[in-house]
Design a protein around this motif. Sequence first.
Motif, PDB file in Angstrom:
ATOM      1  N   TYR A  60       0.871  -1.176   0.000  1.00 13.94           N
ATOM      2  CA  TYR A  60       0.000   0.000   0.000  1.00 13.94           C
ATOM      3  C   TYR A  60       0.914   1.233   0.000  1.00 13.94           C
ATOM      4  CZ  TYR A  60      -4.661   1.927   0.494  1.00 13.94           C
ATOM      5  OH  TYR A  60      -5.864   2.564   0.252  1.00 13.94           O
ATOM      6  N   PRO A  61       1.302   1.669  -1.209  1.00 10.49           N
ATOM      7  CA  PRO A  61       2.341   2.697  -1.328  1.00 10.49           C
ATOM      8  C   PRO A  61       1.796   4.120  -1.262  1.00 10.49           C
ATOM      9  CG  PRO A  61       1.759   1.870  -3.490  1.00 10.49           C
ATOM     10  CD  PRO A  61       0.870   1.160  -2.516  1.00 10.49           C
ATOM     11  N   ALA A  62       2.729   5.076  -1.205  1.00 19.09           N
ATOM     12  CA  ALA A  62       2.376   6.498  -1.112  1.00 19.09           C
ATOM     13  C   ALA A  62       1.433   6.911  -2.244  1.00 19.09           C
ATOM     14  CB  ALA A  62       3.650   7.331  -1.155  1.00 19.09           C
ATOM     15  N   GLU A  63       1.702   6.431  -3.466  1.00 21.71           N
ATOM     16  CA  GLU A  63       0.883   6.869  -4.616  1.00 21.71           C
ATOM     17  C   GLU A  63      -0.591   6.494  -4.429  1.00 21.71           C
ATOM     18  OE1 GLU A  63       3.204   3.577  -6.953  1.00 21.71           O
ATOM     19  OE2 GLU A  63       1.564   4.214  -8.256  1.00 21.71           O
ATOM     20  N   VAL A  64      -0.849   5.377  -3.774  1.00 22.57           N
ATOM     21  CA  VAL A  64      -2.239   4.972  -3.520  1.00 22.57           C
ATOM     22  C   VAL A  64      -2.819   5.831  -2.385  1.00 22.57           C
ATOM     23  CG1 VAL A  64      -3.741   3.090  -2.756  1.00 22.57           C
ATOM     24  CG2 VAL A  64      -1.842   2.615  -4.315  1.00 22.57           C
ATOM     25  N   ILE A  65      -2.027   6.003  -1.337  1.00 23.67           N
ATOM     26  CA  ILE A  65      -2.508   6.765  -0.170  1.00 23.67           C
ATOM     27  C   ILE A  65      -2.843   8.205  -0.585  1.00 23.67           C
ATOM     28  CG2 ILE A  65      -1.895   7.588   2.162  1.00 23.67           C
ATOM     29  CD1 ILE A  65       0.031   5.075   2.263  1.00 23.67           C
ATOM     30  N   HIS A  66      -1.988   8.795  -1.447  1.00 24.34           N
ATOM     31  CA  HIS A  66      -2.220  10.177  -1.879  1.00 24.34           C
ATOM     32  C   HIS A  66      -3.545  10.345  -2.607  1.00 24.34           C
ATOM     33  CE1 HIS A  66       1.425  11.787  -0.394  1.00 24.34           C
ATOM     34  NE2 HIS A  66       2.226  11.109  -1.210  1.00 24.34           N
ATOM     35  N   THR A  67      -3.932   9.331  -3.387  1.00 24.54           N
ATOM     36  CA  THR A  67      -5.177   9.483  -4.162  1.00 24.54           C
ATOM     37  C   THR A  67      -6.419   9.209  -3.308  1.00 24.54           C
ATOM     38  OG1 THR A  67      -5.072   7.192  -4.890  1.00 24.54           O
ATOM     39  CG2 THR A  67      -4.089   8.839  -6.368  1.00 24.54           C
ATOM     40  N   ALA A  68      -6.233   8.550  -2.165  1.00 23.42           N
ATOM     41  CA  ALA A  68      -7.380   8.229  -1.299  1.00 23.42           C
ATOM     42  C   ALA A  68      -7.575   9.380  -0.307  1.00 23.42           C
ATOM     43  CB  ALA A  68      -7.121   6.913  -0.576  1.00 23.42           C
ATOM     44  N   ARG A  70     -10.013  10.719   1.319  1.00 26.06           N
ATOM     45  CA  ARG A  70     -10.842  10.644   2.537  1.00 26.06           C
ATOM     46  C   ARG A  70     -10.290   9.693   3.587  1.00 26.06           C
ATOM     47  NH1 ARG A  70     -17.213  10.358   1.214  1.00 26.06           N
ATOM     48  NH2 ARG A  70     -17.154   9.368   3.268  1.00 26.06           N
ATOM     49  N   LEU A  71      -9.234   8.991   3.212  1.00 27.15           N
ATOM     50  CA  LEU A  71      -8.775   7.878   4.045  1.00 27.15           C
ATOM     51  C   LEU A  71      -8.381   8.310   5.464  1.00 27.15           C
ATOM     52  CD1 LEU A  71      -8.488   4.870   3.572  1.00 27.15           C
ATOM     53  CD2 LEU A  71      -6.107   5.243   2.900  1.00 27.15           C
ATOM     54  N   LYS A  72      -8.932   7.594   6.460  1.00 23.94           N
ATOM     55  CA  LYS A  72      -8.651   7.916   7.865  1.00 23.94           C
ATOM     56  C   LYS A  72      -7.988   6.743   8.583  1.00 23.94           C
ATOM     57  CE  LYS A  72     -12.829  10.727   7.990  1.00 23.94           C
ATOM     58  NZ  LYS A  72     -13.017  10.543   6.515  1.00 23.94           N
ATOM     59  N   MET A  73      -8.282   5.545   8.100  1.00 32.37           N
ATOM     60  CA  MET A  73      -7.735   4.381   8.792  1.00 32.37           C
ATOM     61  C   MET A  73      -7.391   3.278   7.786  1.00 32.37           C
ATOM     62  SD  MET A  73      -9.690   1.619  11.085  1.00 32.37           S
ATOM     63  CE  MET A  73      -8.864   0.310  11.978  1.00 32.37           C
ATOM     64  N   ILE A  74      -6.196   2.692   7.964  1.00 33.54           N
ATOM     65  CA  ILE A  74      -5.827   1.506   7.180  1.00 33.54           C
ATOM     66  C   ILE A  74      -5.740   0.345   8.166  1.00 33.54           C
ATOM     67  CG2 ILE A  74      -4.099   0.437   5.677  1.00 33.54           C
ATOM     68  CD1 ILE A  74      -3.207   3.272   4.857  1.00 33.54           C
ATOM     69  N   ASP A  75      -6.541  -0.652   7.909  1.00 33.78           N
ATOM     70  CA  ASP A  75      -6.652  -1.809   8.800  1.00 33.78           C
ATOM     71  C   ASP A  75      -5.904  -2.958   8.109  1.00 33.78           C
ATOM     72  OD1 ASP A  75      -7.535  -3.341  10.885  1.00 33.78           O
ATOM     73  OD2 ASP A  75      -9.628  -3.464  10.213  1.00 33.78           O
ATOM     74  N   VAL A  76      -4.693  -3.231   8.567  1.00 35.41           N
ATOM     75  CA  VAL A  76      -3.838  -4.215   7.890  1.00 35.41           C
ATOM     76  C   VAL A  76      -4.126  -5.601   8.483  1.00 35.41           C
ATOM     77  CG1 VAL A  76      -1.464  -4.794   7.239  1.00 35.41           C
ATOM     78  CG2 VAL A  76      -2.072  -2.405   7.712  1.00 35.41           C
ATOM     79  N   THR A  86       4.141   3.871   5.870  1.00 39.59           N
ATOM     80  CA  THR A  86       3.704   4.466   7.139  1.00 39.59           C
ATOM     81  C   THR A  86       4.150   5.924   7.281  1.00 39.59           C
ATOM     82  OG1 THR A  86       5.614   3.415   8.151  1.00 39.59           O
ATOM     83  CG2 THR A  86       3.497   2.321   8.446  1.00 39.59           C
ATOM     84  N   THR A  87       5.185   6.294   6.556  1.00 35.02           N
ATOM     85  CA  THR A  87       5.639   7.698   6.634  1.00 35.02           C
ATOM     86  C   THR A  87       4.570   8.607   6.047  1.00 35.02           C
ATOM     87  OG1 THR A  87       7.872   6.859   6.329  1.00 35.02           O
ATOM     88  CG2 THR A  87       7.574   9.222   6.071  1.00 35.02           C
ATOM     89  N   THR A  88       4.019   8.182   4.886  1.00 38.18           N
ATOM     90  CA  THR A  88       2.950   8.971   4.273  1.00 38.18           C
ATOM     91  C   THR A  88       1.717   8.962   5.174  1.00 38.18           C
ATOM     92  OG1 THR A  88       3.805   8.373   2.111  1.00 38.18           O
ATOM     93  CG2 THR A  88       1.560   9.233   2.161  1.00 38.18           C
ATOM     94  N   CYS A  89       1.416   7.815   5.766  1.00 37.33           N
ATOM     95  CA  CYS A  89       0.259   7.735   6.675  1.00 37.33           C
ATOM     96  C   CYS A  89       0.436   8.723   7.819  1.00 37.33           C
ATOM     97  CB  CYS A  89       0.106   6.331   7.250  1.00 37.33           C
ATOM     98  SG  CYS A  89      -0.365   5.132   6.009  1.00 37.33           S
ATOM     99  N   LYS A  90       1.639   8.771   8.359  1.00 32.55           N
ATOM    100  CA  LYS A  90       1.907   9.670   9.489  1.00 32.55           C
ATOM    101  C   LYS A  90       1.685  11.116   9.064  1.00 32.55           C
ATOM    102  CE  LYS A  90       5.184  10.429  13.196  1.00 32.55           C
ATOM    103  NZ  LYS A  90       6.485  10.086  13.742  1.00 32.55           N
ATOM    104  N   SER A  91       2.220  11.470   7.897  1.00 34.25           N
ATOM    105  CA  SER A  91       2.089  12.874   7.464  1.00 34.25           C
ATOM    106  C   SER A  91       0.631  13.222   7.158  1.00 34.25           C
ATOM    107  CB  SER A  91       3.002  13.162   6.271  1.00 34.25           C
ATOM    108  OG  SER A  91       2.522  12.463   5.148  1.00 34.25           O
ATOM    109  N   ARG A  92      -0.162  12.231   6.765  1.00 34.65           N
ATOM    110  CA  ARG A  92      -1.590  12.476   6.504  1.00 34.65           C
ATOM    111  C   ARG A  92      -2.462  12.291   7.753  1.00 34.65           C
ATOM    112  NH1 ARG A  92      -4.184  10.748   1.735  1.00 34.65           N
ATOM    113  NH2 ARG A  92      -6.011  10.769   3.096  1.00 34.65           N
ATOM    114  N   GLY A  93      -1.881  11.818   8.833  1.00 34.15           N
ATOM    115  CA  GLY A  93      -2.659  11.576  10.060  1.00 34.15           C
ATOM    116  C   GLY A  93      -3.573  10.364   9.940  1.00 34.15           C
TER     117      GLY A  93
END
Length: 334
Positions: A60-68, A70-76, A86-93
């Motif tokens: 689940y890379p940065a390019e996917v996270i950036h386009t999502a 509304r994303l608030k939670m990733i449940d792995v 996780t770095t991108t997740c952290k910066s996006r909260g």
Amino acid sequence: MNISLLEPIGVSKHIIDELAGDLIAQGHRFTYYDTKTVDAGELAKRSQDQDIVIIANNPYPAEVIHTAERLKMIDVSFTGIDHVDTTTCKSRGITVCNAANYSNETVAELVIGLTIAVLRKIPTGDIATRVGKTSLGLTGREIAGRTVGIIGTGRIGTVTARLFAAFGARVIAYSRTKSAEAERLGVTYVTLEELMKESDIISLHVPSTAETKHLINAERISLMKTDAILINCARGAIVDNAALAEALRLGKIAGAGIDVFDMEPPLPEKYPLLDAPNTILTPHIAFASEESMKRRAEIVFENIRAYLNGTPQNICKLCSSDQKPQKSLKSSIS
Ligand SMILES: NC(=O)C1=CN([C@@H]2O[C@H](COP(=O)(O)OP(=O)(O)OC[C@H]3O[C@@H](n4cnc5c(N)ncnc54)[C@H](O)[C@@H]3O)[C@@H](O)[C@H]2O)C=CC1
Ligand SMILES: O=C(O)C(=O)CO
């Protein structure tokens, strides 16, 4: 909330429907994809307009996270979260949760299985029997009385220590955090160097992070006894597998049981461990049992309920750089 299960997680649609039932009843929109995808573009499409996504194998890379957006939670639905940026997740909260505990026994049991298979030469015995040979040359070794070194005494490492102790092994460990349960079992903590030198069987149970990359390198492998074996049911990146294959070929160590590699199987034809002697390979199956698959589905849905109730559980440390490498145990136990 829009909630999507982006890929199958090893249980039937029927079980997913049951687990998602109360979320749907509460008015959340739940989407289930039953086809696997390895394509980031498709993953991004599936993630669009989603508040919560459940993921499994696919990175689940940065390019996917950036386009999502509304994303608030990733449940792995994994224990390891090394395939999530996780770095991108952290910066996006974005909150990242994992399925901790779902496969502790399942993984530990495969560690024991691989250990016995290597020490007792089970695959060689199987072939010998089928081609009409005798047991000649197949004298093995016991676990009882041997020294087992556990690297990483977290959830899985501690269960593994318990199983080895039950076989009558002396268990020593190296870990950033000590486990009270392991100590209760009689596990003694030592430095990594001592563990490499003293162990007859070494089993890896640290996560894959920047600090653990090639933790087991040529230099550390050279500390091992010539009759010692290495078991890796954690992550491939923790071991320099070219160095491991070389040590096995030169007889510097006696064998290995490996479930995880530098990439997910299928392995390329020239992958170093494929022709290593006294080595048993499994295609990343340590986590997989009927029991663990059911447990992990339950845990990922519990994670969502907990998050929606404002009491999130199984939250992961978001950046591996938050984790300090262990130089010596005394200075770094937390
Ligand atoms: N092959 C498979 O199918 C599976 C593999 N795994 C792998 O097993 C790993 C361990 O899982 P758990 O036991 O649940 O994790 P955990 O978080 O409970 O335990 C990890 C342990 O490693 C220690 N650690 C972390 N970084 C360290 C470092 N740099 N040096 C020394 N110790 C360090 C921690 O202090 C902790 O004791 C997962 O991260 C995953 O990669 C997990 C499930 C299935
Ligand atoms: O849960 C994990 O971390 C796994 O490796 C499952 O494949």
